[in-house]
Design a protein around this motif. Structure first.
Motif, mmCIF file in Angstrom:
data_model
loop_
_atom_site.group_PDB
_atom_site.id
_atom_site.type_symbol
_atom_site.label_atom_id
_atom_site.label_comp_id
_atom_site.label_asym_id
_atom_site.label_seq_id
_atom_site.Cartn_x
_atom_site.Cartn_y
_atom_site.Cartn_z
ATOM 1 N N ASP A 1 0.241 8.120 0.365
ATOM 2 C CA ASP A 1 0.851 7.003 -0.342
ATOM 3 C C ASP A 1 2.341 7.252 -0.574
ATOM 4 O O ASP A 1 2.798 8.397 -0.627
ATOM 5 N N LEU A 2 3.067 6.158 -0.691
ATOM 6 C CA LEU A 2 4.505 6.229 -0.914
ATOM 7 C C LEU A 2 4.879 5.522 -2.207
ATOM 8 O O LEU A 2 4.309 4.480 -2.542
ATOM 9 N N VAL A 3 5.830 6.113 -2.908
ATOM 10 C CA VAL A 3 6.461 5.463 -4.063
ATOM 11 C C VAL A 3 7.866 5.086 -3.610
ATOM 12 O O VAL A 3 8.680 5.955 -3.302
ATOM 13 N N LEU A 4 8.137 3.787 -3.526
ATOM 14 C CA LEU A 4 9.422 3.310 -3.022
ATOM 15 C C LEU A 4 10.356 2.987 -4.178
ATOM 16 O O LEU A 4 9.974 2.279 -5.119
ATOM 17 N N VAL A 5 11.579 3.495 -4.102
ATOM 18 C CA VAL A 5 12.605 3.245 -5.112
ATOM 19 C C VAL A 5 13.758 2.530 -4.420
ATOM 20 O O VAL A 5 14.358 3.070 -3.482
#
Length: 374
Positions: free
Chosen positions: A91-95
């Motif tokens: 999973d990715l956390v996009l900022v």
């Protein structure tokens, strides 16, 4: 303590961040994160308070009509989550946001608090800078880190840059001090055609990110957009003999400098990417035959189809001669990426734009090329 209600437990999460402004030449980095969010249907779960970090005279809010009702969108930084399935889910956390005008340390601490709460294993920050690189060649992308062990294990450069920096450099150092592995990826954008968008640089960043985190990224129409962009710049350059001659000079310098690179790890990397994209389920726009950076295969998109074409490149002059780099406003930086030649000695490569590198608000509309995250 940050409470993240509604956010599920993530699998081997990686935080990927990009910020508009000084670190985002050609909007290449922020467009890359926007592409990930769009392709994987990211769900926003948090937004930082705009009052804490932005000068609204520098980054003004916008007004829009929603069913006849006037509403305001404030400049801010938003976080979203994408769930990436497949054989090796991650999973990715996009900022994605705008470089803050003030309180940079608090800004980074707030992002790191989210990273800690979500169990983020690594932070990857994307940036883009202006450099002496021809638009006809693959976009150079450098990967740098402050962690010597990470540099060895992931085949990255250990940053040695000293000088003005942007939020990319500040966030990378904050991660290092907090014990969070952090990497910055920098794409070099041709300074003579710096106006956004630059889909070729965006594509190069996504390809390097794919190699770094081991995920197959759906590219959609981005490869075709990159080909159309290059064809448009080719045509515009051909109309100006001085620009065409200057581009040829950059090509010769680049080819001479990178001749030894045409073997070994560079070829292995491209071959691995080709094989990865041949696997079933690669998704649209990611099958065999798709150019990795949009510049080495026949053009597939008619530039007259209505797609965005870049404005005419600036003619070479005092600000656009070999060895010159600058921010989007034409100011001359001190440094650039190491692989751009002896005139650009910055191995880290903070990307220039029109933001104040010190976070105190712009004073003269530009800043020197900067740091790759030291």
């Amino acid at each position: 303590m940050i409470e993240l209600e509604g956010v599920p437990e993530l699998i081997d999460p990686v935080m990927v961040a990009a910020f508009e402004g000084w670190n985002d030449a050609g909007d290449a980095a922020s467009t890359a994160v926007a592409h990930l969010d769009r392709e994987w249907k990211g769900e926003v779960f948090a937004a930082l308070d705009a009052e804490d970090y932005y000068d609204f005279q520098v980054n003004r809010p916008t007004v829009f009509l929603d069913n006849g009702v006037r509403k305001i969108t404030w400049p801010t930084t938003r976080l979203s989550v994408v769930r990436v399935g497949g054989d090796k889910p991650r999973d990715l956390v996009l900022v994605r946001g705008i470089e803050p005008s003030m309180r940079w340390r608090s800004f980074c601490n707030e992002l790191l608090a989210f990273a800690h709460e979500l169990g983020v294993e690594m932070v990857v920050i994307l940036g883009a800078l202006l450099g002496d690189t021809p638009h006809t060649r693959p976009v150079p992308v450098s990967g740098v880190t402050s962690d010597p062990d990470l540099a060895r294990t992931m085949d990255l450069e250990e940053t040695r840059y000293e000088g003005p920096t942007g939020i990319v450099g500040i966030l990378q150092e904050a991660c290092t001090h907090a014990g969070v592995p952090a990497v910055s990826l920098w794409a070099a954008v041709p300074h003579y055609v710096s106006q956004p968008p630059n889909p070729k640089a965006t594509l190069a960043l996504l390809n390097r990110l794919e190699d770094l985190i081991g995920l197959r990224i759906p590219l959609g129409e981005l490869p075709e957009d990159a080909r159309a962009w290059q064809l448009g710049v080719d045509q515009l350059a051909a109309e100006d003999s001085e620009v065409a001659e200057y581009v040829q000079t950059l090509e010769e310098a680049r080819d001479t400098a990178e001749l030894p690179e045409a073997s070994g790890e560079a070829i292995a990397r491209e071959f691995e990417r080709y094989l990865r994209r041949r696997e079933p389920g690669a998704g649209p726009g990611s099958g065999p035959g798709v150019a990795t950076e949009g510049g080495d295969s026949p053009f597939l998109r008619d530039p007259g189809s209505g797609r965005t074409r870049p404005p005419k490149p600036e003619q070479p002059g005092p600000e656009s001669v070999p060895g010159a780099t600058g921010d989007a406003g034409g100011n001359q930086p001190d440094e650039g990426p190491e692989n751009e030649g002896p005139e650009n000695e910055d191995p880290d490569g903070e990307g220039p734009e029109n933001e104040d590198p010190d976070g105190e608000g712009p004073e003269n509309g530009g800043a020197p090329d900067g740091d790759s995250g030291k």
